[in-house]
Design a protein around this motif. Structure first.
Motif, PDB file in Angstrom:
ATOM      1  N   PRO A  34       0.806  -1.224   0.000  1.00 36.75           N
ATOM      2  CA  PRO A  34       0.000   0.000   0.000  1.00 36.75           C
ATOM      3  C   PRO A  34       0.836   1.270   0.000  1.00 36.75           C
ATOM      4  N   LYS A  35       2.084   1.193   0.503  1.00 36.89           N
ATOM      5  CA  LYS A  35       2.949   2.378   0.509  1.00 36.89           C
ATOM      6  C   LYS A  35       3.266   2.828  -0.916  1.00 36.89           C
ATOM      7  N   LYS A  36       3.470   1.844  -1.829  1.00 37.49           N
ATOM      8  CA  LYS A  36       3.774   2.198  -3.214  1.00 37.49           C
ATOM      9  C   LYS A  36       2.586   2.878  -3.876  1.00 37.49           C
ATOM     10  N   ILE A  37       1.382   2.395  -3.569  1.00 35.51           N
ATOM     11  CA  ILE A  37       0.188   3.031  -4.113  1.00 35.51           C
ATOM     12  C   ILE A  37       0.056   4.448  -3.562  1.00 35.51           C
ATOM     13  N   ALA A  38       0.370   4.608  -2.277  1.00 27.10           N
ATOM     14  CA  ALA A  38       0.303   5.927  -1.649  1.00 27.10           C
ATOM     15  C   ALA A  38       1.288   6.895  -2.301  1.00 27.10           C
ATOM     16  N   TYR A  39       2.499   6.419  -2.615  1.00 23.89           N
ATOM     17  CA  TYR A  39       3.484   7.261  -3.288  1.00 23.89           C
ATOM     18  C   TYR A  39       2.973   7.683  -4.663  1.00 23.89           C
ATOM     19  N   PHE A  40       2.402   6.718  -5.385  1.00 21.13           N
ATOM     20  CA  PHE A  40       1.923   6.952  -6.740  1.00 21.13           C
ATOM     21  C   PHE A  40       0.853   8.045  -6.754  1.00 21.13           C
ATOM     22  N   ILE A  41      -0.135   7.924  -5.866  1.00 25.68           N
ATOM     23  CA  ILE A  41      -1.216   8.905  -5.788  1.00 25.68           C
ATOM     24  C   ILE A  41      -0.733  10.187  -5.121  1.00 25.68           C
ATOM     25  N   GLY A  42       0.191  10.034  -4.161  1.00 24.66           N
ATOM     26  CA  GLY A  42       0.699  11.182  -3.419  1.00 24.66           C
ATOM     27  C   GLY A  42       1.387  12.206  -4.303  1.00 24.66           C
ATOM     28  N   ASN A  54      -0.677  18.607 -14.505  1.00 27.72           N
ATOM     29  CA  ASN A  54      -1.539  18.341 -15.664  1.00 27.72           C
ATOM     30  C   ASN A  54      -1.065  17.126 -16.443  1.00 27.72           C
ATOM     31  N   PHE A  55       0.239  17.054 -16.714  1.00 26.25           N
ATOM     32  CA  PHE A  55       0.772  15.941 -17.500  1.00 26.25           C
ATOM     33  C   PHE A  55       0.774  14.640 -16.692  1.00 26.25           C
ATOM     34  N   TYR A  56       1.090  14.714 -15.421  1.00 31.05           N
ATOM     35  CA  TYR A  56       1.078  13.512 -14.578  1.00 31.05           C
ATOM     36  C   TYR A  56      -0.337  12.945 -14.512  1.00 31.05           C
ATOM     37  N   ARG A  57      -1.325  13.820 -14.344  1.00 29.23           N
ATOM     38  CA  ARG A  57      -2.725  13.373 -14.292  1.00 29.23           C
ATOM     39  C   ARG A  57      -3.130  12.740 -15.623  1.00 29.23           C
ATOM     40  N   PRO A  97       3.817   8.083 -14.500  1.00 31.13           N
ATOM     41  CA  PRO A  97       2.841   7.100 -13.992  1.00 31.13           C
ATOM     42  C   PRO A  97       2.973   5.733 -14.652  1.00 31.13           C
ATOM     43  N   GLY A  98       3.075   5.707 -15.978  1.00 40.27           N
ATOM     44  CA  GLY A  98       3.202   4.434 -16.682  1.00 40.27           C
ATOM     45  C   GLY A  98       4.485   3.710 -16.352  1.00 40.27           C
ATOM     46  N   LEU A  99       5.575   4.480 -16.181  1.00 37.87           N
ATOM     47  CA  LEU A  99       6.867   3.883 -15.841  1.00 37.87           C
ATOM     48  C   LEU A  99       6.814   3.235 -14.459  1.00 37.87           C
TER      49      LEU A  99
END
Length: 400
Positions: A195-203, A230-233, A315-317
């Motif tokens: 869950p920490k990795k998901i938190a980093y991704f969304i964070g 904008n680009f990350y989203r 995000p994809g990476l």
């Protein structure tokens, strides 16, 4: 220190980068030839599975597949190095084009060239929508989802409609097509997710969105920060690779926020289509021209190109490197695979809407209609590649 095998692999990546014309489907064929048959870095089954994985993840499918191969060959360091080799050349060229755009635009001949290559670019978008749609729209549900997303996009003209429509499409197709017997399998898979990795991704997204909201709009850092968000989203929302990039970026940066003009957008996209490498390098042009139009220096424009490329690809990476280790479990979940058909159907609608939106500023003239139609027909019924069509447009512009 990289091993000899790793250095050979990276040299193969350099050659692949310089010769990879034709978009995601052509790229996969080249990977099969160069990395599987010739060098045997991975098996054909592994390549097909990696490519399948990228189809259910947001982000650039060619880039993610190539990075996945690199990860299997040499781990995280070789994967990151491969990403940089793959992305830098075309992104650097597109950034340079953006920096030089005003100087070029002052030349009458350049304007004439744009009059020819812009309709060609629209024809390429139209053909991508047609080809993608023919492969994806195989059920009544898919047709309804595509049609609904096209109409909704044209009516709403709002970038924030995209994630909602994608979510709805995925939920509908998953609910219709999936039998209800996967609870245990999903539980085993999700128990492996950190869950920490998901938190980093969304964070990352939330941090830059919040920072962009609170920072003073007159600050020189305000626009670059908001641009990264904008680009990350968009990188999180783009399913289907480069074909779906155009409607997302056009709607948000041209139609909604007016960071660049339709002429600038189409010109940049046309030039990118003539280059080898990832379609997502087009974002370098969008980022650089956005800061150029806002009055930033050349260094600021380079920063804009860098921000755009990192934002759209990050995000994809992250996702492909995060998911590859437990892909064997993930690929068994039918609900995930079935949601993809709805997501792709919605994406077809986005692409159709992009075609309509891109045609409007060109206007209706005999030359424009003829160039769009000829481009579409050549791509549909011949083996001519898009770079040659762009080159033909440039030649017509030079000698007309």
């Amino acid at each position: 220190m990289p091993s000899k095998r790793h250095l050979i692999f990276l040299s193969d990546v350099v050659w692949f980068t310089l010769t990879a014309f034709g978009g995601a489907q052509a790229h996969v064929g080249m990977m099969l030839k160069n990395f599987v048959i010739k060098r045997k870095y991975i098996s054909e089954a592994e390549l097909l599975e990696l490519n399948a994985l990228t189809q259910i993840l947001p982000g650039p499918s060619s880039t993610q597949t190539l990075v996945g191969i690199a990860y299997k060959v040499g781990g995280i360091r070789i994967a990151i190095t491969t990403f940089l080799i793959w992305m830098i050349p075309s992104a650097a060229i597109m950034c340079l084009v953006a920096i030089s755009y005003t100087a070029l635009g002052e030349k009458e001949k350049f304007e004439n060239i744009l009059n020819y290559i812009q309709p060609v670019a629209v024809g390429i978008v139209g053909y991508a929508a047609f080809k993608f749609g023919r492969a994806i729209l195989v059920s009544d549900t898919a047709y309804w989802l595509a049609g609904s997303s096209l109409v909704a996009t044209l009516i709403l003209r709002n970038a924030y409609a995209f994630p909602i429509l994608i979510l709805i499409g995925g939920i509908i197709s998953s609910a219709i097509d999936t039998p209800p017997e996967e609870t245990e399998m999903r539980s085993r898979l999700f128990s492996k997710i950190n869950p920490k990795k998901i938190a980093y991704f969304i964070g990352v997204l939330l941090f830059f969105a919040g920072l962009g909201a609170v920072i003073n709009r007159t600050s020189p850092f305000s626009l670059p920060i908001r641009l990264f968000e904008n680009f990350y989203r968009n990188g999180i929302m783009i399913f289907g690779g480069g074909q779906v990039l155009v409607p997302f970026l056009y709607t948000e940066f041209v139609d909604m926020k007016e960071y660049l003009t339709s002429d600038q957008f189409l010109s940049g996209y046309a030039i990118q289509q003539a280059l080898p490498g990832p379609t997502f390098s087009f974002t370098s042009f969008v980022g650089a021209i956005t800061l150029k139009n806002a009055g930033y220096s050349v260094y600021g424009q380079v920063l804009g190109g860098l921000i755009a490329v990192l934002g759209i690809n990050l995000p994809g990476l992250i996702l492909v490197l995060f998911i590859v280790p437990f892909w064997n479990d993930l690929k068994k979940i039918t609900r995930i695979k079935n949601s993809l058909s709805g997501i792709n159907a919605v994406s077809v609608g986005f692409m159709g809407a992009a075609f309509v939106l891109l045609v409007q500023p060109l206007g209706v003239s005999l030359t424009t209609v003829a160039l769009i139609s000829i481009t579409f027909l050549l791509l549909a019924f011949t083996n001519i590649k898009t770079p040659f069509l762009i080159l033909a447009g440039i030649i017509l512009g030079l000698f007309s």
